[in-house]
Design a protein around this motif. Structure first.
Motif, PDB file in Angstrom:
ATOM      1  N   SER A  35      44.675  49.215  35.458  1.00 42.19           N
ATOM      2  CA  SER A  35      43.212  49.314  35.577  1.00 42.19           C
ATOM      3  C   SER A  35      42.494  48.866  34.307  1.00 42.19           C
ATOM      4  CB  SER A  35      42.803  50.743  35.949  1.00 42.19           C
ATOM      5  OG  SER A  35      43.211  51.655  34.963  1.00 42.19           O
ATOM      6  N   GLY A  36      43.162  49.002  33.154  1.00 44.64           N
ATOM      7  CA  GLY A  36      42.531  48.571  31.904  1.00 44.64           C
ATOM      8  C   GLY A  36      42.194  47.085  31.917  1.00 44.64           C
ATOM      9  N   TYR A  39      38.622  46.518  32.901  1.00 39.13           N
ATOM     10  CA  TYR A  39      37.682  46.779  31.795  1.00 39.13           C
ATOM     11  C   TYR A  39      37.726  45.624  30.798  1.00 39.13           C
ATOM     12  CZ  TYR A  39      37.050  51.431  33.643  1.00 39.13           C
ATOM     13  OH  TYR A  39      36.737  52.475  34.471  1.00 39.13           O
ATOM     14  N   ARG A  40      38.911  45.082  30.607  1.00 45.69           N
ATOM     15  CA  ARG A  40      39.036  43.929  29.703  1.00 45.69           C
ATOM     16  C   ARG A  40      38.325  42.703  30.290  1.00 45.69           C
ATOM     17  NH1 ARG A  40      42.888  43.953  25.623  1.00 45.69           N
ATOM     18  NH2 ARG A  40      43.786  46.004  25.283  1.00 45.69           N
ATOM     19  N   ARG A  89      43.336  39.545  26.673  1.00 43.24           N
ATOM     20  CA  ARG A  89      44.188  40.259  25.695  1.00 43.24           C
ATOM     21  C   ARG A  89      43.837  39.884  24.270  1.00 43.24           C
ATOM     22  NH1 ARG A  89      46.190  44.319  28.637  1.00 43.24           N
ATOM     23  NH2 ARG A  89      46.208  43.492  30.700  1.00 43.24           N
ATOM     24  N   VAL A  97      36.454  46.555  23.932  1.00 45.60           N
ATOM     25  CA  VAL A  97      36.563  47.108  25.288  1.00 45.60           C
ATOM     26  C   VAL A  97      36.172  48.586  25.379  1.00 45.60           C
ATOM     27  CG1 VAL A  97      39.062  47.558  25.129  1.00 45.60           C
ATOM     28  CG2 VAL A  97      38.034  47.171  27.363  1.00 45.60           C
ATOM     29  N   PHE A  98      36.357  49.354  24.316  1.00 40.95           N
ATOM     30  CA  PHE A  98      36.044  50.787  24.426  1.00 40.95           C
ATOM     31  C   PHE A  98      34.553  51.007  24.707  1.00 40.95           C
ATOM     32  CE2 PHE A  98      34.833  50.171  20.051  1.00 40.95           C
ATOM     33  CZ  PHE A  98      33.833  51.097  19.833  1.00 40.95           C
ATOM     34  N   ALA A 101      34.096  50.365  28.396  1.00 39.60           N
ATOM     35  CA  ALA A 101      34.716  51.444  29.192  1.00 39.60           C
ATOM     36  C   ALA A 101      33.930  52.749  29.110  1.00 39.60           C
ATOM     37  CB  ALA A 101      36.160  51.662  28.735  1.00 39.60           C
ATOM     38  N   ARG A 107      32.125  51.735  34.895  1.00 37.14           N
ATOM     39  CA  ARG A 107      33.262  52.525  35.401  1.00 37.14           C
ATOM     40  C   ARG A 107      33.170  52.642  36.925  1.00 37.14           C
ATOM     41  NH1 ARG A 107      36.248  54.248  31.318  1.00 37.14           N
ATOM     42  NH2 ARG A 107      37.675  55.169  32.803  1.00 37.14           N
ATOM     43  N   GLY A 128      46.268  53.775  33.710  1.00 29.46           N
ATOM     44  CA  GLY A 128      44.963  53.763  33.053  1.00 29.46           C
ATOM     45  C   GLY A 128      44.774  54.972  32.166  1.00 29.46           C
ATOM     46  N   ARG A 129      43.529  55.476  32.129  1.00 27.62           N
ATOM     47  CA  ARG A 129      43.223  56.634  31.294  1.00 27.62           C
ATOM     48  C   ARG A 129      42.716  57.815  32.128  1.00 27.62           C
ATOM     49  NH1 ARG A 129      44.489  52.815  28.646  1.00 27.62           N
ATOM     50  NH2 ARG A 129      44.136  52.396  26.435  1.00 27.62           N
ATOM     51  N   ASP A 130      42.120  57.485  33.278  1.00 33.57           N
ATOM     52  CA  ASP A 130      41.433  58.524  34.062  1.00 33.57           C
ATOM     53  C   ASP A 130      41.843  58.486  35.528  1.00 33.57           C
ATOM     54  OD1 ASP A 130      40.334  56.072  34.733  1.00 33.57           O
ATOM     55  OD2 ASP A 130      38.327  56.874  35.046  1.00 33.57           O
ATOM     56  N   ARG A 179      41.594  54.186  18.505  1.00 33.74           N
ATOM     57  CA  ARG A 179      41.297  53.817  19.904  1.00 33.74           C
ATOM     58  C   ARG A 179      41.443  55.034  20.817  1.00 33.74           C
ATOM     59  NH1 ARG A 179      44.511  48.991  22.266  1.00 33.74           N
ATOM     60  NH2 ARG A 179      43.271  49.583  24.058  1.00 33.74           N
ATOM     61  N   ASP A 183      38.503  56.682  23.175  1.00 33.80           N
ATOM     62  CA  ASP A 183      38.677  56.878  24.618  1.00 33.80           C
ATOM     63  C   ASP A 183      38.583  58.361  25.004  1.00 33.80           C
ATOM     64  OD1 ASP A 183      38.986  54.188  25.260  1.00 33.80           O
ATOM     65  OD2 ASP A 183      41.150  54.226  24.941  1.00 33.80           O
ATOM     66  N   ARG A 186      34.613  59.889  24.693  1.00 34.68           N
ATOM     67  CA  ARG A 186      33.440  59.395  25.418  1.00 34.68           C
ATOM     68  C   ARG A 186      33.000  60.427  26.472  1.00 34.68           C
ATOM     69  NH1 ARG A 186      37.264  55.219  28.099  1.00 34.68           N
ATOM     70  NH2 ARG A 186      38.053  56.511  29.779  1.00 34.68           N
TER      71      ARG A 186
END
Ligand code: DC
Length: 231
Positions: A35-36, A39-40, A89, A97-98, A101, A107, A128-130, A179, A183, A186
């Motif tokens: 999923s990142g 966002y990228r 990348r 990117v943060f 995101a 989102r 991902g993160r979430d 980073r 993340d 936020r």
């Protein structure tokens, strides 16, 4: 009740989530989606056109056809009719990117696309993160993959430069910790472990051991929940 066919793998930057998730998906006959990367892709668009407002970024992303395409077992972002890798990348994208995101409309835009991909019949290994906290809180398998900043920095440098030398190692570990902090702090869907996630610390694990550990957790979780592993 229908099962959400998602194996959620969350965790901090450079914890090996994406390559591990791809191998897990292959072993299970599932799709893999990082999923990142979306966002990228949005960040790439924002940088290319010097845009800061969410609506303008979305509009331009859609004009340029930013979206997900199934290629073999991978679901990857395309931009301008081509795979968005490796453009997404670049260090420039990684540094910016943060901010992207952290914007709620962006989102929401990403999450709509992720949910659409999970509406099929084939399982999806999504990293991902979430994912386990916000996007698919009802995912039947949730894994939180982590490792110390130093271990993650070492892997990243070895992958990039073939070696991890002391001065670069300290700087890379500090950059990764920064980073993670961005993340995790936020306001919207911060990086955190879902209460029902299984934590796998990969600091001392090889890549193969990491993949096996996730497969074991996934199979056990599905069997405990009596979900037929139609994987
Ligand atoms: O995993 P990555 O480094 O490619 O992620 C890029 C950025 O996107 C990073 O700042 C975390 C963010 N991200 C997020 O907020 N939620 C996700 N589900 C995936 C990534």
């Amino acid at each position: 009740m229908t099962t959400t066919p998602v194996i959620a793998i969350d965790g901090p930057a450079a914890s090996g989530k994406s390559s591990t998730a791809a191998a897990v998906a292959r072993a299970l006959g599932a799709f893999h989606l990082d999923s990142g990367a979306l966002y990228r892709g949005l960040t790439r668009v924002a940088l290319d056109h010097d845009l800061g407002a969410a609506e303008a970024i979305i509009q331009r992303a859609e004009t340029r056809g930013l979206g997900l395409v199934r290629v073999g077992d991978e679901i990857i972002p395309f931009l301008d009719g081509e795979p968005a890798e490796p453009l997404i990348r670049s260090p420039e994208v990684t540094a910016a990117v943060f901010r992207i995101a952290a914007m709620e409309p962006l989102r929401d835009w990403v999450n709509r696309r992720l949910r659409r991909e999970a509406s099929g019949t084939r399982w999806l290994v999504l990293d991902g993160r979430d994912i386990g906290t916000a996007v698919f809180p009802d995912a039947p398998v949730k894994i939180f993959l982590t490792a110390t900043p130093l271990a993650r920095a070492k892997r990243r440098l070895v992958q990039r430069d073939g070696a991890a030398l002391a001065p670069e190692l300290a700087a890379e570990a500090a950059a990764l910790a920064a980073r993670d902090a961005a993340d995790a702090s936020r306001a919207v869907a911060p990086l955190r472990q879902a209460t029902d996630a299984i934590v796998i610390d990969t600091t001392e694990l090889t890549f193969g051991q990491q993949v096996d550990a996730i497969l074991a957790v996934a199979r056990k979780a599905l069997s405990n929940k009596q979900i037929p592993p139609t994987l």
